[in-house]
Design a protein around this motif. Structure first.
Motif, PDB file in Angstrom:
ATOM      1  N   LEU A 132       0.820  -1.214   0.000  1.00  0.00           N
ATOM      2  CA  LEU A 132       0.000   0.000   0.000  1.00  0.00           C
ATOM      3  C   LEU A 132       0.855   1.265   0.000  1.00  0.00           C
ATOM      4  O   LEU A 132       1.948   1.276   0.556  1.00  0.00           O
ATOM      5  CB  LEU A 132      -0.895   0.032   1.252  1.00  0.00           C
ATOM      6  N   ASP A 133       0.288   2.303  -0.584  1.00  0.00           N
ATOM      7  CA  ASP A 133       0.918   3.614  -0.514  1.00  0.00           C
ATOM      8  C   ASP A 133       0.331   4.333   0.701  1.00  0.00           C
ATOM      9  O   ASP A 133      -0.490   5.236   0.589  1.00  0.00           O
ATOM     10  CB  ASP A 133       0.634   4.402  -1.798  1.00  0.00           C
ATOM     11  N   MET A 134       0.751   3.889   1.887  1.00  0.00           N
ATOM     12  CA  MET A 134       0.212   4.403   3.134  1.00  0.00           C
ATOM     13  C   MET A 134       1.245   4.246   4.238  1.00  0.00           C
ATOM     14  O   MET A 134       1.944   3.237   4.300  1.00  0.00           O
ATOM     15  CB  MET A 134      -1.081   3.664   3.521  1.00  0.00           C
ATOM     16  N   ASN A 135       1.334   5.236   5.120  1.00  0.00           N
ATOM     17  CA  ASN A 135       2.206   5.122   6.281  1.00  0.00           C
ATOM     18  C   ASN A 135       1.556   4.218   7.318  1.00  0.00           C
ATOM     19  O   ASN A 135       0.373   4.381   7.628  1.00  0.00           O
ATOM     20  CB  ASN A 135       2.448   6.497   6.923  1.00  0.00           C
ATOM     21  N   VAL A 136       2.303   3.285   7.855  1.00  0.00           N
ATOM     22  CA  VAL A 136       1.817   2.439   8.952  1.00  0.00           C
ATOM     23  C   VAL A 136       2.858   2.497  10.065  1.00  0.00           C
ATOM     24  O   VAL A 136       4.035   2.202   9.844  1.00  0.00           O
ATOM     25  CB  VAL A 136       1.588   0.984   8.513  1.00  0.00           C
ATOM     26  N   VAL A 137       2.421   2.890  11.262  1.00  0.00           N
ATOM     27  CA  VAL A 137       3.321   3.028  12.407  1.00  0.00           C
ATOM     28  C   VAL A 137       2.752   2.233  13.571  1.00  0.00           C
ATOM     29  O   VAL A 137       1.546   2.294  13.837  1.00  0.00           O
ATOM     30  CB  VAL A 137       3.471   4.513  12.813  1.00  0.00           C
ATOM     31  N   TYR A 138       3.597   1.483  14.260  1.00  0.00           N
ATOM     32  CA  TYR A 138       3.112   0.702  15.404  1.00  0.00           C
ATOM     33  C   TYR A 138       3.819   1.157  16.678  1.00  0.00           C
ATOM     34  O   TYR A 138       5.025   1.340  16.705  1.00  0.00           O
ATOM     35  CB  TYR A 138       3.301  -0.802  15.176  1.00  0.00           C
ATOM     36  N   LEU A 139       3.020   1.361  17.737  1.00  0.00           N
ATOM     37  CA  LEU A 139       3.524   1.927  18.989  1.00  0.00           C
ATOM     38  C   LEU A 139       3.187   1.036  20.184  1.00  0.00           C
ATOM     39  O   LEU A 139       2.085   0.504  20.277  1.00  0.00           O
ATOM     40  CB  LEU A 139       2.914   3.318  19.214  1.00  0.00           C
ATOM     41  N   PHE A 140       4.134   0.918  21.077  1.00  0.00           N
ATOM     42  CA  PHE A 140       3.925   0.157  22.316  1.00  0.00           C
ATOM     43  C   PHE A 140       4.739   0.794  23.436  1.00  0.00           C
ATOM     44  O   PHE A 140       5.952   0.647  23.492  1.00  0.00           O
ATOM     45  CB  PHE A 140       4.343  -1.309  22.123  1.00  0.00           C
ATOM     46  N   TYR A 141       4.076   1.554  24.293  1.00  0.00           N
ATOM     47  CA  TYR A 141       4.704   2.187  25.453  1.00  0.00           C
ATOM     48  C   TYR A 141       6.128   2.679  25.160  1.00  0.00           C
ATOM     49  O   TYR A 141       7.114   2.082  25.623  1.00  0.00           O
ATOM     50  CB  TYR A 141       4.718   1.224  26.636  1.00  0.00           C
ATOM     51  N   PRO A 142       6.262   3.762  24.420  1.00  0.00           N
ATOM     52  CA  PRO A 142       7.596   4.271  24.065  1.00  0.00           C
ATOM     53  C   PRO A 142       8.433   4.622  25.285  1.00  0.00           C
ATOM     54  O   PRO A 142       7.927   5.126  26.277  1.00  0.00           O
ATOM     55  CB  PRO A 142       7.276   5.521  23.233  1.00  0.00           C
ATOM     56  N   SER A 239       4.737  13.629  13.765  1.00  0.00           N
ATOM     57  CA  SER A 239       5.896  13.592  12.873  1.00  0.00           C
ATOM     58  C   SER A 239       5.610  12.834  11.587  1.00  0.00           C
ATOM     59  O   SER A 239       6.044  13.238  10.500  1.00  0.00           O
ATOM     60  CB  SER A 239       7.109  12.979  13.581  1.00  0.00           C
ATOM     61  N   VAL A 240       4.857  11.737  11.698  1.00  0.00           N
ATOM     62  CA  VAL A 240       4.563  10.943  10.494  1.00  0.00           C
ATOM     63  C   VAL A 240       3.370  11.493   9.741  1.00  0.00           C
ATOM     64  O   VAL A 240       3.303  11.411   8.513  1.00  0.00           O
ATOM     65  CB  VAL A 240       4.351   9.454  10.853  1.00  0.00           C
ATOM     66  N   SER A 241       2.412  12.090  10.458  1.00  0.00           N
ATOM     67  CA  SER A 241       1.206  12.565   9.796  1.00  0.00           C
ATOM     68  C   SER A 241       1.438  13.828   8.968  1.00  0.00           C
ATOM     69  O   SER A 241       0.613  14.203   8.152  1.00  0.00           O
ATOM     70  CB  SER A 241       0.096  12.836  10.826  1.00  0.00           C
ATOM     71  N   GLU A 242       2.575  14.481   9.165  1.00  0.00           N
ATOM     72  CA  GLU A 242       2.915  15.644   8.340  1.00  0.00           C
ATOM     73  C   GLU A 242       2.989  15.242   6.880  1.00  0.00           C
ATOM     74  O   GLU A 242       2.732  16.056   5.979  1.00  0.00           O
ATOM     75  CB  GLU A 242       4.264  16.220   8.778  1.00  0.00           C
ATOM     76  N   ASN A 243       3.296  13.968   6.635  1.00  0.00           N
ATOM     77  CA  ASN A 243       3.388  13.472   5.262  1.00  0.00           C
ATOM     78  C   ASN A 243       2.037  13.020   4.721  1.00  0.00           C
ATOM     79  O   ASN A 243       1.937  12.580   3.583  1.00  0.00           O
ATOM     80  CB  ASN A 243       4.361  12.286   5.197  1.00  0.00           C
TER      81      ASN A 243
END
Length: 245
Positions: A132-142, A239-243
């Protein structure tokens, strides 16, 4: 802070308008499994969803319904546990990503409340990058270790948290009515030499289901931890959603 845009409570037109304004969606994922005798089975769901709502409040992202099941093989014999196979969790994440991408979501943020889902998130994200042409970010208690060192008194069990000071404190901040501190205990089971190298699992090691010291938990600690996690996650989402704009 803006009102949370919860997709499950919105019409198709409202969802479309929300995505056109800000094409970012957040998927909370958790698990249904034991968390000692003092916490409910839904801890990982409540924490992932609670954190996700606060991220949405601060960013305007669309909140997707939480995935209530994860890879919980180690607790499979304890009443109430629902466990999906690891590759099924990965497949569900991918299906969600493909679904939301079709109508305009450009960034999908996965907020996880269950450590064992991390592998599924990692490999799903890698495959989606090629699909996909989509950003995917995964987060777990940074920055978990530093956050715990700053706000908590106890140590983790070999870097892992489960029904301990941190999860119990977060629950006291988010769902205090579901916490029974009179049943909270401290337990640091011995770690066998073959743990992590064989089928020996967490379910075989702890008598209480607690890994750490739940007796030290407090609402005040939970609120500080919650704010710290949310603040860091919001930074990452922005930071990622700016794109995505």
């Amino acid at each position: 802070m803006s009102k949370v845009k919860e997709a499950i409570n919105m019409t198709r037109d409202e969802v479309q308008a929300a995505i056109e304004e800000y094409p970012v969606a957040i998927l909370p994922i958790g698990a249904t499994e034991q968390h000692g005798h003092h916490l409910p089975l839904g801890v990982d769901i409540y924490l992932a969803e609670g954190i996700s709502k606060r991220i949405c409040e601060r960013t305007g992202a669309l909140l997707l319904p939480a995935l209530p099941f994860g890879y919980s093989w180690v607790w499979r014999d304890i009443p109430g546990t629902i466990s999906l196979q690891q590759h099924h969790v990965e497949a569900i994440i991918k299906d969600v990503a493909h679904s939301v991408n079709r109508y305009g979501v450009k960034t999908l943020i996965i907020v996880n409340g269950h450590d064992a889902n991390n592998a599924s998130m990692k490999y799903a994200t890698r495959e989606l990058t090629d699909e996909l042409d989509m950003n995917v970010v995964y987060l777990f208690y940074p920055e978990l270790e530093s956050m715990m060192a700053k706000h908590c008194e106890s140590k983790t069990w070999h870097g892992m948290i489960h029904a301990c000071e941190i999860e119990t404190s977060l629950m006291l901040a988010l769902k205090p009515e579901l916490v029974n501190m009179s049943k909270a205990v401290r337990e640091y089971p011995e770690k066998p030499a073959l743990y992590g190298k064989s089928s020996i699992s967490l379910g075989q090691l702890s008598k209480s289901g607690v890994y750490g010291d739940a007796t030290l938990a407090s609402k005040a600690k939970g609120e500080k931890l919650l704010e710290s996690f949310v603040e860091k996650m919001v930074e990452l989402v922005n930071s990622v959603s700016e794109n995505s704009k």
